[in-house]
Every structure is written in structure tokens, then in C-alpha cells.
Write an enzyme that holds these catalytic residues in place. Structure first.
Site, PDB file in Angstrom:
ATOM      1  NE  ARG A  49      15.099 106.720 116.915  1.00 28.74           N
ATOM      2  CZ  ARG A  49      14.779 105.528 116.425  1.00 28.74           C
ATOM      3  NH1 ARG A  49      13.959 104.750 117.103  1.00 28.74           N
ATOM      4  NH2 ARG A  49      15.262 105.128 115.254  1.00 28.74           N
ATOM      5  CG  HIS A  50      19.065 112.715 117.072  1.00 27.83           C
ATOM      6  ND1 HIS A  50      18.960 114.088 117.078  1.00 27.83           N
ATOM      7  CD2 HIS A  50      20.087 112.402 117.908  1.00 27.83           C
ATOM      8  CE1 HIS A  50      19.882 114.590 117.875  1.00 27.83           C
ATOM      9  NE2 HIS A  50      20.575 113.596 118.393  1.00 27.83           N
ATOM     10  CB  VAL A  51      12.965 109.801 115.177  1.00 28.44           C
ATOM     11  CG1 VAL A  51      12.039 110.441 116.194  1.00 28.44           C
ATOM     12  CG2 VAL A  51      12.195 108.912 114.205  1.00 28.44           C
TER      13      VAL A  51
ATOM     14  NE  ARG B 295      18.675 113.889 121.237  1.00 29.44           N
ATOM     15  CZ  ARG B 295      18.358 112.696 121.722  1.00 29.44           C
ATOM     16  NH1 ARG B 295      17.123 112.464 122.129  1.00 29.44           N
ATOM     17  NH2 ARG B 295      19.264 111.736 121.782  1.00 29.44           N
TER      18      ARG B 295
END
Length: 406
Positions: A167-169, A109
Site C-alpha cells: 500500500r502507499h503508506v 510502495r
């Protein structure tokens, strides 16, 4: 007046210009008159040539269509894994699948693109449908070393299936490290709107409570916290200049160092990954349609998501995550932002065009866009998503009912 030739046996000669080669046709006899063809059966050599040319063009067009793969490959793949009959089902080997739906989904995300709203929905859906929702407590580490990539990919790949990892990745290439590439999904928004949401959220938080921003940015000085957005942009503060504004593209470009450098290379690589590795990249401004398509493509994960999203209690909870104290920059400041974020806008418009194309293929309408001198963006209010009109809502429900009957 020329006299009609007489046959020796009497009567007019049926072959006034001489008998045809080989004599008269069998069964007619020499005394019978030639039978003329009906008008619709008469044609010249020119007519015959035109018919043959038309047939040739049709055959070549049909051959070209088949050689080109017929319908877009993306939709053929979707229909295959959804179980619908396609051209490839009848003319190629059946797809090998362990499960009748993707059992590994990654939602990497993008920050400030509605991800907290979607994660709230996923928590409800995971309990309802029984899939494994794997989340991460790491929010501020999107760029990973090679060893960190290997470790994260190993942890994701060994999770109980079916799973949805979020996950923010930045994009991870599983196949590079010998893993099975999962299905990726994501949502982006207008770059200027995303930047403004992040700028004010870091300073003032959201509607859940204005004190939570103190936890996120405890070392921010008061003069920095209340820095006017126009001053930040026009005076070229680091927070409002490149490369800090190059934010969305790296989530799709990947972990390569060049993915963090604003330029054509990162832009084109991001587009390529969208085409090859992402099942769907939606836009936040049309979130309800994004959820509708996710429900269509991934029913084992998202079935019923739209009804949950529209539930008044959930909407009340979701609206608490909207950033507060936003102000609109001046037109001059917005124009400067637009120039600094030109690669971000090229990518955004590319994704938006692909998303609208996909919507049209499934009978969904898209808002009419008008040309503007500067980018169109919106500053969301606590009730940022407009409810559809009665007609539109009925059309969407009918469309959803129809596709589940196929």
C-alpha cells in the site's frame, strides 16, 4: 701470524676463547670441534624483536576483526535466514524462526517509483508460489492517526501467512503497538524524475488511456491541467514548492509529525529505518538488479520474477503504465528543483550508495556515475528499461545459478 693454541692432548684447542659455562656440551667431548649453525638459523636480537612485533600486530588485528563482528551484520543476518553457514552460526545461539523465510513482508510502495509494475509482477508470483498478496484500495492516505495505525497494523498482522502487504503508506512501527515487526522492502527513484512523472500523470494519465486522469483529478481546471512546468517551478506554485516536494523521505521516516517537515531530523530518522527495518531499498533506474536481489533474498516470494519481467507479453503490459506527455524543464528550473529537494537528494544518494554496496558484495556491476553540475535524471519512454547485453545477461544467469547451489 698468531699461533693457534694447542690442547695438551695435541691438536688445536676447540675452545680458543675458553670453555663455555658448564663445560662442553654432552656428547661432543673436549676433543671435538664446535658445530656452527646454518645461516638460515642464525638471527640477532633485533630480528627476534621484529618477529615478535609482527606476531603481536597480527594478533591484535585478528582480535579487532572479531570484536567488530567480522563481516557486516546485515549480510550475516541475511546468510543466517537463508541457511548459509556463518561465523555466528558456529559461535552463537541459532536464530529462532517459525518459518525458514520471512512470513510477513510489507512493501509500502512510494508513488511513481515503478510500484504498479512491481504489483503486476506480485499478482503473478502470488498465484505461482502460493503466498497471500494483500493489497489496499486506499491510494491517497499515507499519513494515519494513532487509531488508524493501530487498526491497519491489526488487520495486517492477522492476515494469513505467508503474506506480502502492499500500500502507499508511510512507514509503520509495528513494535510500537506490540506487534511483530515485518520485513520491509521498497523502491525509490531520482527525486526530480519522480516529481515530473507525478506532475504529468495527474494531468494526462498513462498509456492505458488518457481519460483515466479525468477520474483521478476531476476538479482540476483546464488552465491548471495545461500549466507549463517551467512556470509552475519558476513562479513558485504550491505544487512545485516545499513541502509538496518533500515526498520520498516520509515513506521511510514514519508517521511522526516531524517526518513531514523537510529537515535533518526526518532525513536521519529515514536513514536509520532503512538500516534497521528494510531488507532492501532499490532504485528504479536499476530495476532488473532490484528484482534479481529480491529473488535472492526472498525466493519464496520472488523466485522467477526476472524471467516474468523480461517476458515480451508482460513488458508490453508494463509499458502501458508509463506516464505520457512529459516535457523536460529548463536547466534553470531543474536547478531550482534540486535546491528545493536537497534533503530528498541526500536520502536518494545514501540509498543508492547502500544499494550499490550490496550489489558489489554479490558480484553485480553498477553503472559508473560521473560528477555533474546539476542532478542527473531521466524522462522515461514507453520502453524505459534497457535490455542487458548478451555478456551481462549471461553473467547474471550464471551468478543466479551459482548462489542457488550454495
Amino acid at each position: 701470524m698468531k699461533k693457534q693454541q694447542q690442547h695438551p692432548g695435541g691438536g688445536a684447542d676447540p675452545w680458543p676463547h675458553g670453555a663455555p659455562v658448564g663445560g662442553a656440551p654432552a656428547g661432543l667431548g673436549g676433543w671435538k670441534r664446535r658445530v656452527s649453525l646454518p645461516p638460515f638459523l642464525r638471527f640477532s636480537l633485533r630480528d627476534y624483536g621484529f618477529c615478535m612485533a609482527t606476531l603481536l600486530v597480527f594478533c591484535l588485528g585478528s582480535l579487532f576483526y572479531q570484536l567488530s563482528g567480522g563481516p557486516p551484520r546485515f549480510l550475516l543476518d541475511l546468510r543466517q535466514y537463508l541457511g548459509n553457514s556463518t561465523y555466528l552460526d558456529d559461535h552463537g545461539p541459532p536464530p529462532s524462526r517459525v518459518l525458514p523465510f520471512p512470513s510477513q513482508v510489507v512493501y509500502n510502495r512510494v508513488g511513481k517509483c515503478g510500484s504498479r509494475t512491481v504489483v503486476l509482477l506480485l499478482r503473478i508470483l502470488s498465484e505461482k508460489h502460493g503466498f497471500n498478496l494483500v493489497t489496499s484500495d486506499i491510494h491517497n492516505k499515507t499519513r494515519l492517526t494513532k487509531n488508524e495505525q493501530m487498526e491497519l497494523i491489526k488487520n495486517i498482522s492477522t492476515a494469513e501467512q505467508p503474506y506480502l502487504f502492499t500500500r502507499h503508506v508511510h512507514f509503520l512501527n509495528f513494535s510500537r503497538f506490540g506487534g511483530d515487526q515485518p520485513v520491509y522492502i521498497n523502491i525509490i527513484r531520482d527525486p526530480v524524475s519522480r516529481f515530473l512523472s507525478n506532475y504529468f500523470f495527474r494531468r494526462f494519465g498513462d498509456w492505458r488511456g488518457e481519460q483515466n486522469h479525468m477520474i483521478r483529478t476531476p476538479s482540476m481546471r483546464q488552465e491548471e491541467r495545461y500549466l507549463d512546468i517551467n512556470e509552475c517551478i519558476l513562479e513558485n506554485y504550491p505544487e512545485c514548492s516545499n513541502p509538496r516536494l518533500f515526498y520520498i523521505i516520509p515513506y521511510f521516516c514514519g508517521q511522526h509529525p516531524r517526518c513531514r517537515e523537510p529537515g535533518e531530523w526526518a532525513l536521519e530518522r529515514a536513514k536509520l529505518n532503512v538500516n534497521e527495518n528494510f531488507l532492501l531499498v532499490g532504485i528504479l533506474e536499476e530495476l532488473e538488479d532490484v528484482l534479481l536481489l529480491l529473488e535472492r533474498f526472498l525466493p519464496h516470494y520472488f523466485k522467477g520474477v526476472l524471467s516474468i519481467y523480461k517476458d515480451p507479453e508482460h513488458r508490453k503490459l508494463g509499458n502501458m503504465t508509463v506516464t505520457v506527455k512529459k516535457t523536460v524543464p529548463s536547466p534553470e528550473a531543474v536547478q531550482i528543483l534540486y535546491q528545493r529537494m536537497r534533503y530528498e537528494y541526500q536520502f536518494y544518494h545514501y540509498v543508492k550508495e547502500q544499494f550499490h554496496l550490496l550489489k558489489r558484495k554479490f558480484g553485480l556491476k553498477s553503472p559508473v556515475s560521473r560528477a555533474a553540475l546539476r542532478p542527473q535524471f531521466f524522462i522515461p519512454t514507453p520502453l524505459e528499461t534497457q535490455e542487458p547485453t548478451d555478456d551481462e545477461e549471461q553473467d547474471d544467469e550464471k551468478w543466479l545459478e551459482d548462489i542457488y547451489k550454495r
